[in-house]
Design a protein around this motif. Structure first.
Motif, mmCIF file in Angstrom:
data_model
loop_
_atom_site.group_PDB
_atom_site.id
_atom_site.type_symbol
_atom_site.label_atom_id
_atom_site.label_comp_id
_atom_site.label_asym_id
_atom_site.label_seq_id
_atom_site.Cartn_x
_atom_site.Cartn_y
_atom_site.Cartn_z
ATOM 1 N N TYR A 258 0.817 -1.209 0.000
ATOM 2 C CA TYR A 258 0.000 0.000 0.000
ATOM 3 C C TYR A 258 0.854 1.264 0.000
ATOM 4 O O TYR A 258 0.476 2.281 -0.585
ATOM 5 C CB TYR A 258 -0.911 -0.023 1.231
ATOM 6 N N GLU A 259 1.995 1.216 0.666
ATOM 7 C CA GLU A 259 2.820 2.402 0.840
ATOM 8 C C GLU A 259 3.860 2.603 -0.267
ATOM 9 O O GLU A 259 4.307 3.731 -0.486
ATOM 10 C CB GLU A 259 3.554 2.330 2.186
ATOM 11 N N LYS A 260 4.245 1.544 -0.974
ATOM 12 C CA LYS A 260 5.391 1.654 -1.878
ATOM 13 C C LYS A 260 5.096 1.334 -3.338
ATOM 14 O O LYS A 260 5.697 1.914 -4.234
ATOM 15 C CB LYS A 260 6.523 0.745 -1.389
ATOM 16 N N GLN A 261 4.195 0.397 -3.579
ATOM 17 C CA GLN A 261 3.958 -0.035 -4.961
ATOM 18 C C GLN A 261 3.200 1.041 -5.733
ATOM 19 O O GLN A 261 2.164 1.523 -5.294
ATOM 20 C CB GLN A 261 3.156 -1.335 -4.961
ATOM 21 N N LYS A 262 3.714 1.422 -6.913
ATOM 22 C CA LYS A 262 3.124 2.517 -7.680
ATOM 23 C C LYS A 262 2.389 2.007 -8.915
ATOM 24 O O LYS A 262 2.706 0.963 -9.463
ATOM 25 C CB LYS A 262 4.203 3.518 -8.089
ATOM 26 N N PHE A 263 1.399 2.791 -9.344
ATOM 27 C CA PHE A 263 0.632 2.467 -10.539
ATOM 28 C C PHE A 263 0.196 3.774 -11.192
ATOM 29 O O PHE A 263 0.172 4.837 -10.548
ATOM 30 C CB PHE A 263 -0.609 1.628 -10.181
#
Length: 290
Positions: A258-263
């Protein structure tokens, strides 16, 4: 507030206005895909309008929330570690009134921020609601106990005191605040902008505050233009809400950081936000110039 003449309690808004605002809140995530963004920016607020909108949000809260009843409701859900459909609906409506006054503090106070007491309890309500909706029995128990304790007798008196000690926003401060939020929206929908789920959630908060601003205003000062803007904002909010629910579910399944993975923000959302900010005053000026 800026002077002793301002009161959260009077003049009283009408029952029809309270019902209209609650209906607006209930509809604030209804998706209408063919809703269009108004081509012209909404008229400038006046100081009187800012004060009246702040007052309406407060009166919506105290007219529809009984602390004793709310504590009993929280206790019942906590005891059973789950909620009936009727309890779920009741709690959702109570929390909606808390969220509306919290948004009002950000929109209309000189500080443009949430009072800590109000922010803490509204967040706790959200966590409690998520817990019992998702069948998380231990979290429901723990958060329910904390919430029950927070909703002690005298809560509204303490909250009222903190709100009346705040200052109502000046027009200049309000314009700077809106320009800042517009710029944050614009920055988030660039062609190469990627977001984490946390950043997406923060972006949705800006949209939620703007909906609360518009829905409160159109309750007191109805117009076709404000109704049109409300439909468009609700569509953005609804699309973002559906996506955030999916992100939370992925996090619970350990499929997403939730805090690090980007989209990349989906275009059905990004294009609507771009249309919104293009109509807003301050977009073509720097915040310092407002």
């Amino acid at each position: 507030m800026p002077s002793s003449s301002f009161s959260l309690e009077s003049p009283k808004v009408t029952e029809a206005q309270l019902k209209a605002l609650m209906q607006n809140i209930s509809d604030n995530d209804v998706i209408t895909l063919d809703a269009c963004c108004p081509r012209k920016p909404e008229p400038d607020f006046t100081v009187v309008e800012l004060a009246n909108c702040y007052r309406l949000a407060w009166q919506l809260l105290v007219s529809g929330v009984n602390v004793s009843y709310t504590r009993r409701l929280v206790a019942a859900i906590t005891f059973h570690r789950s909620a009936t459909p009727e309890q779920t609906t009741s709690f959702k409506l109570i929390r909606a009134r808390f969220k509306q006054i919290r948004f009002a503090c950000a929109n209309y106070s000189e500080q443009h921020s949430y009072p800590e007491r109000l922010h803490t309890i509204t967040r706790l309500m959200g966590g409690f609601q998520d817990s019992f909706k998702n069948g998380q029995k231990l979290r429901t128990l723990w958060r329910g106990i904390k919430l029950w304790c927070r909703l002690r007798p005298g809560f509204f008196g303490e909250l009222h005191e903190s709100l009346v000690k705040a200052q109502l926003s000046t027009l200049e401060s309000f314009q700077r605040y809106i320009a800042t939020e517009n710029q944050q929206l614009a920055d988030a929908v660039g062609e190469e902008t990627y977001l984490t789920a946390r950043q997406f959630h923060e972006l949705r908060k800006i949209v939620s505050r703007r909906i609360a601003l518009n829905d409160t205003r159109r309750t007191l000062y109805p117009s076709p233009e404000l109704d049109e803007l409300s439909l468009f904002l609700a569509t953005i909010n609804g699309l973002m809400g559906k996506m955030h629910d999916e992100l939370v579910l992925q996090e619970m399944r350990k499929e997403l950081d939730y805090e690090k993975q980007k989209f990349k923000l989906p275009d059905e959302i990004a294009s609507r936000i771009r249309a919104l900010v293009m109509t807003q005053k301050g977009l073509h000026r720097s915040v310092a110039e407002v």
